[in-house]
Structure formats: C-alpha cells, structure tokens
Write a protein that holds these residues in place. Structure first.
Motif, PDB file in Angstrom:
ATOM      1  N   SER A  52       1.052  -1.382   0.004  1.00  0.00           N
ATOM      2  CA  SER A  52       0.022   0.013   0.159  1.00  0.00           C
ATOM      3  C   SER A  52       0.950   1.239  -0.089  1.00  0.00           C
ATOM      4  CB  SER A  52      -0.829  -0.022   1.464  1.00  0.00           C
ATOM      5  OG  SER A  52      -0.199  -0.192   2.309  1.00  0.00           O
ATOM      6  N   THR A  53       1.991   1.211   0.559  1.00  0.00           N
ATOM      7  CA  THR A  53       2.854   2.597   0.669  1.00  0.00           C
ATOM      8  C   THR A  53       4.057   2.619  -0.367  1.00  0.00           C
ATOM      9  OG1 THR A  53       4.148   1.856   2.615  1.00  0.00           O
ATOM     10  CG2 THR A  53       1.957   2.858   3.140  1.00  0.00           C
ATOM     11  N   GLY A  54       4.734   1.521  -0.314  1.00  0.00           N
ATOM     12  CA  GLY A  54       6.049   1.303  -0.975  1.00  0.00           C
ATOM     13  C   GLY A  54       7.001   2.064  -0.286  1.00  0.00           C
ATOM     14  N   VAL A  55       6.907   2.651   0.937  1.00  0.00           N
ATOM     15  CA  VAL A  55       8.021   3.383   1.671  1.00  0.00           C
ATOM     16  C   VAL A  55       8.294   2.818   2.866  1.00  0.00           C
ATOM     17  CG1 VAL A  55       8.505   5.741   2.614  1.00  0.00           C
ATOM     18  CG2 VAL A  55       7.167   5.565   0.496  1.00  0.00           C
ATOM     19  N   PHE A  56       9.471   2.598   3.142  1.00  0.00           N
ATOM     20  CA  PHE A  56       9.740   2.230   4.534  1.00  0.00           C
ATOM     21  C   PHE A  56      10.290   3.275   5.415  1.00  0.00           C
ATOM     22  CE2 PHE A  56      13.261   0.773   7.272  1.00  0.00           C
ATOM     23  CZ  PHE A  56      12.532  -0.215   8.147  1.00  0.00           C
ATOM     24  N   ARG A  57       9.512   3.144   6.636  1.00  0.00           N
ATOM     25  CA  ARG A  57       9.950   4.185   7.632  1.00  0.00           C
ATOM     26  C   ARG A  57      10.601   3.349   8.834  1.00  0.00           C
ATOM     27  NH1 ARG A  57       5.113   5.304   5.397  1.00  0.00           N
ATOM     28  NH2 ARG A  57       4.810   7.248   4.527  1.00  0.00           N
ATOM     29  N   GLY A  58      11.791   3.711   9.001  1.00  0.00           N
ATOM     30  CA  GLY A  58      12.601   3.241   9.977  1.00  0.00           C
ATOM     31  C   GLY A  58      13.921   4.010  10.346  1.00  0.00           C
ATOM     32  N   LEU A  59      14.464   2.995  11.370  1.00  0.00           N
ATOM     33  CA  LEU A  59      15.827   3.649  11.885  1.00  0.00           C
ATOM     34  C   LEU A  59      16.970   3.437  10.578  1.00  0.00           C
ATOM     35  CD1 LEU A  59      17.484   4.784  14.418  1.00  0.00           C
ATOM     36  CD2 LEU A  59      17.757   2.416  14.921  1.00  0.00           C
ATOM     37  N   ARG A  61      18.064   2.594   6.703  1.00  0.00           N
ATOM     38  CA  ARG A  61      17.608   2.668   5.529  1.00  0.00           C
ATOM     39  C   ARG A  61      17.939   1.130   4.828  1.00  0.00           C
ATOM     40  NH1 ARG A  61      20.655   6.529   1.326  1.00  0.00           N
ATOM     41  NH2 ARG A  61      21.991   4.836   1.483  1.00  0.00           N
ATOM     42  N   PRO A  62      17.209   0.656   4.145  1.00  0.00           N
ATOM     43  CA  PRO A  62      17.411  -0.582   3.546  1.00  0.00           C
ATOM     44  C   PRO A  62      18.325  -0.439   2.331  1.00  0.00           C
ATOM     45  CG  PRO A  62      14.850  -0.388   4.034  1.00  0.00           C
ATOM     46  CD  PRO A  62      15.589   0.984   4.177  1.00  0.00           C
ATOM     47  N   GLY A 132      21.340  -0.828   5.965  1.00  0.00           N
ATOM     48  CA  GLY A 132      21.412  -1.983   6.112  1.00  0.00           C
ATOM     49  C   GLY A 132      20.240  -2.914   5.614  1.00  0.00           C
ATOM     50  N   GLY A 133      20.371  -4.329   5.262  1.00  0.00           N
ATOM     51  CA  GLY A 133      19.399  -5.010   4.958  1.00  0.00           C
ATOM     52  C   GLY A 133      18.697  -4.592   3.689  1.00  0.00           C
TER      53      GLY A 133
END
Length: 133
Positions: A52-59, A61-62, A132-133
């Motif tokens: 639904s978003t395609g955006v990762f929100r997190g500590l 960055r993949p 990472g990841g």
C-alpha cells in the motif's frame, strides 16, 4: 503484564519526527532489546503494509533504497529481513552514529538496563544515515 514504551526519533535540531509504540513482556529491558524490538516492529509493519505504501519508515535505510521526505523508497518493492537492519543499528550504536536517550540521559552500553514504565522518555538521535538489509 506487558509494558508499553513510546519511542521517538529526533533530529539534531531537536525536532521529533516519528513515534512508535513498543510492547515488552517485562518492565526491565536492555538497550539491545530496545533496539531489536524497534527494528523488528518497523520491518514487520513495512512487510505487512508494503503493497500500500512502498515506503519504509524506520531507523535503518534498507539497501537499494532512496531517502524520501517520509522514509525510504525501495527501488523494487520487496520484503525486508529485520536481522541485517538490526545488525546495522547495533553497529551504529556502538560507533556512536545513533544515540539512545532514556529520560534525557545517553545510554552508553547495549547491556544497560532500563525500566519500561509510564512516563519513560526514549529518544533515538541519528547522527549519520544508517544503511542495512
């Protein structure tokens, strides 16, 4: 009884940019457990909602993601593995690229114990971008 903790991200200018609620089975946790749960929850939320978003929100960055205003846009939508994200976050903590502040006091060890209680204020301050990841 489970303990709930609200964790914030803060910029170097003092602006709070994100909040996430984490649940722990005990009221005493280590900084390592805090980071693990935070990264795990962010990746889990992304993997559930990625279509639904395609955006990762997190500590962290993949890898193969571009920074956007509200997170990181993956070049190709995919499921993210939390383990490399966690390892990158631990490495960043150990190299002082991120600071974890508990009630305005900087955590200095991954094994430092903190109490999860109502009113405990936890802030992550990212000093450099993490990948990472």
């Amino acid at each position: 009884m489970a303990a709930v903790l609200t964790v914030y991200d803060e910029t170097t200018t003092g602006d709070r940019t994100a909040a996430i609620e984490l649940t722990f089975p005990t009221e005493q946790i280590t900084i390592r457990e805090l980071i693990r749960e935070r990264v795990y929850q962010e990746v889990h939320d992304h993997n559930v909602q990625r279509r639904s978003t395609g955006v990762f929100r997190g500590l962290v960055r993949p890898t193969d993601a571009e920074a956007t205003l509200n997170g990181y846009k993956l070049k190709k939508p995919r499921e993210i593995d939390w383990r490399p994200q966690f390892e990158a976050a631990i490495d960043a903590f150990e190299r002082n690229q991120i600071l974890v502040l508990v009630d305005a006091q900087q955590a200095d060890s991954l094994e430092q114990s903190i109490e999860v209680s109502h009113g405990t204020d936890v802030t992550f301050l990212r000093l450099t971008p993490l990948v990472g990841g």
